[in-house]
Scaffold this active site. Sequence first.
Site, PDB file in Angstrom:
ATOM      1  N   THR A  72       1.334  -1.302  -0.536  1.00  0.00           N
ATOM      2  CA  THR A  72      -0.574  -0.606   0.420  1.00  0.00           C
ATOM      3  C   THR A  72       0.548   1.164   0.134  1.00  0.00           C
ATOM      4  O   THR A  72       0.304   1.905  -0.603  1.00  0.00           O
ATOM      5  CB  THR A  72      -0.895  -0.175   1.492  1.00  0.00           C
ATOM      6  OG1 THR A  72      -1.744  -0.978   1.363  1.00  0.00           O
ATOM      7  CG2 THR A  72      -1.742   1.350   0.898  1.00  0.00           C
ATOM      8  N   HIS A 201       4.747 -10.365   1.959  1.00  0.00           N
ATOM      9  CA  HIS A 201       4.437 -11.677   2.950  1.00  0.00           C
ATOM     10  C   HIS A 201       3.036 -12.138   2.598  1.00  0.00           C
ATOM     11  O   HIS A 201       2.341 -12.499   2.407  1.00  0.00           O
ATOM     12  CB  HIS A 201       2.913 -10.574   3.965  1.00  0.00           C
ATOM     13  CG  HIS A 201       1.712  -9.467   3.180  1.00  0.00           C
ATOM     14  ND1 HIS A 201       0.105 -10.245   3.652  1.00  0.00           N
ATOM     15  CD2 HIS A 201       2.146  -8.911   2.582  1.00  0.00           C
ATOM     16  CE1 HIS A 201      -0.332  -9.070   3.087  1.00  0.00           C
ATOM     17  NE2 HIS A 201       0.324  -8.232   2.620  1.00  0.00           N
ATOM     18  N   CYS A 329      -8.940  -7.612   1.767  1.00  0.00           N
ATOM     19  CA  CYS A 329      -7.690  -6.850   2.476  1.00  0.00           C
ATOM     20  C   CYS A 329      -8.820  -5.706   2.715  1.00  0.00           C
ATOM     21  O   CYS A 329      -9.131  -4.635   3.797  1.00  0.00           O
ATOM     22  CB  CYS A 329      -7.023  -5.757   1.462  1.00  0.00           C
ATOM     23  SG  CYS A 329      -6.072  -6.549   0.600  1.00  0.00           S
TER      24      CYS A 329
HETATM   25  C1  LIG Z   1      -2.687  -6.600  -5.638  1.00  0.00           C
HETATM   26  C2  LIG Z   1      -2.459  -5.729  -4.299  1.00  0.00           C
HETATM   27  N1  LIG Z   1      -1.936  -4.491  -4.181  1.00  0.00           N
HETATM   28  C3  LIG Z   1      -1.773  -3.657  -3.147  1.00  0.00           C
HETATM   29  C4  LIG Z   1      -1.993  -4.957  -1.994  1.00  0.00           C
HETATM   30  C5  LIG Z   1      -1.836  -4.550  -0.082  1.00  0.00           C
HETATM   31  O1  LIG Z   1      -0.293  -4.951   0.343  1.00  0.00           O
HETATM   32  P1  LIG Z   1      -0.238  -4.750   1.636  1.00  0.00           P
HETATM   33  O2  LIG Z   1      -1.220  -5.252   2.543  1.00  0.00           O
HETATM   34  O3  LIG Z   1       1.421  -5.154   1.542  1.00  0.00           O
HETATM   35  O4  LIG Z   1      -0.123  -3.326   1.944  1.00  0.00           O
HETATM   36  C6  LIG Z   1      -2.430  -6.476  -2.344  1.00  0.00           C
HETATM   37  C7  LIG Z   1      -2.538  -6.705  -0.459  1.00  0.00           C
HETATM   38  O5  LIG Z   1      -3.398  -7.519  -0.869  1.00  0.00           O
HETATM   39  C8  LIG Z   1      -2.624  -6.306  -3.554  1.00  0.00           C
HETATM   40  O6  LIG Z   1      -3.041  -7.908  -3.734  1.00  0.00           O
END
Ligand SMILES: Cc1ncc(COP(=O)(O)O)c(C=O)c1O
Length: 382
Positions: A72, A201, A329
């Site tokens: 993110t 992760h 998410c």
């Molecule tokens: C395509 C995509 N972009 C961004 C993210 C966000 O990553 P993070 O959880 O490391 O902030 C995710 C998490 O699910 C994702 O699948």
Amino acid sequence: MPRIYLDNAATTRLDDEVLQTMLPLMTENFGNPSSIHAHGRQVRSAIERARKNIANLLNASPSEIFFTSGGTEADNTAIICSIDTYQLKHAITSPTEHHAVLHTLEHLAKQGVIELSYVKLDEKGRVDVAHLEELLSTKPRTLVSLMHGNNEIGNLIDLKQVSEICKKYNAIFHSDTVQTMGHYTHNLQELSIDFIVGAAHKFHGPKGVGFLYINANNKIHPFIHGGSQERNMRGGTENVYGIVGMAKALEIAYRDMEAHKNHITRLKSRMIEKLKANIPGVTFNGDSADVENSLYTVLSVSFPPSEDNDMLLFNLDIAQISCSGGSACSSGTDVGSHVLGALNVHPGRGNVRFSFGKYNTEEEVDKVIDVLTEIYAKNVLA
Ligand SMILES: Cc1ncc(COP(=O)(O)O)c(C=O)c1O
């Protein structure tokens, strides 16, 4: 049988080898990497080794890798700071992007910083590249943000093709590669791309750490102001064990990629075949059932209308199966998936994303099929 975890697109289990690599940085090697004494220098060199190792795997320069708190933050940095630095007035994205991209761009559009255009998708959610070119040819210098692999429906874009189109129109190209990093190779010498991202992760590394690749041609403003860490691009004491663990996880992912890809592809194919054989009316969202041309880790299944569809994820959970309805998410919010919404998936059908990882087995797939077959043997609406 222990609980079955088929939600690897949400997050993955930490690899034991990665944990062992991280542990000394939580105990005896605890220095602050900005300290100039020996404790600090030791940790500084661990960070720089991690940066070099990640850069080597991606065929990039270490000076192009910036550590972040995850996908993110990396997406936000690329989008917000490139728009700010280059004073861009227009951006193009797709309605099926992750919220890390979509909400960031929508926020900037709402504030009047940019005009935002959405590229057309076909009924399978594939990007219409002719429309992308059309938009680029009529707009001022643009930021294009299109994800490499979709976290919900597994669609892939051709990064090379899109990057060449962007180059032709002098556009800045950011791709959210969170779901493909560690699962596919990225050769940044062969791609004309400004920004890609990784989140540890998603490839058996730790949570809360990621990175942003910034092509050396770009000199963008920092996102987090503070100390001089990350060459003045991101203030704040580094997540040392996270960074070192992430580099180890990516090294393992590249080392074992072919074997894991074959293993996971076999599991996904088995699941598709057995679903088709056991559940009449089952279909698949996006490209995810096209095993050769989709993210091999993701299968988005659309079950026939049933009285129990509202309870589907709950029933799977009770049956010891962890999987996801849309993107995990956003779970906890009661809003349906914006990705499936963009594809006009029929609301009466039950949609489940099964996402596979290297620790899954054929026995687990068979168990999931047994549970689903039992659920859909009753209550399917005509
Ligand atoms: C395509 C995509 N972009 C961004 C993210 C966000 O990553 P993070 O959880 O490391 O902030 C995710 C998490 O699910 C994702 O699948």
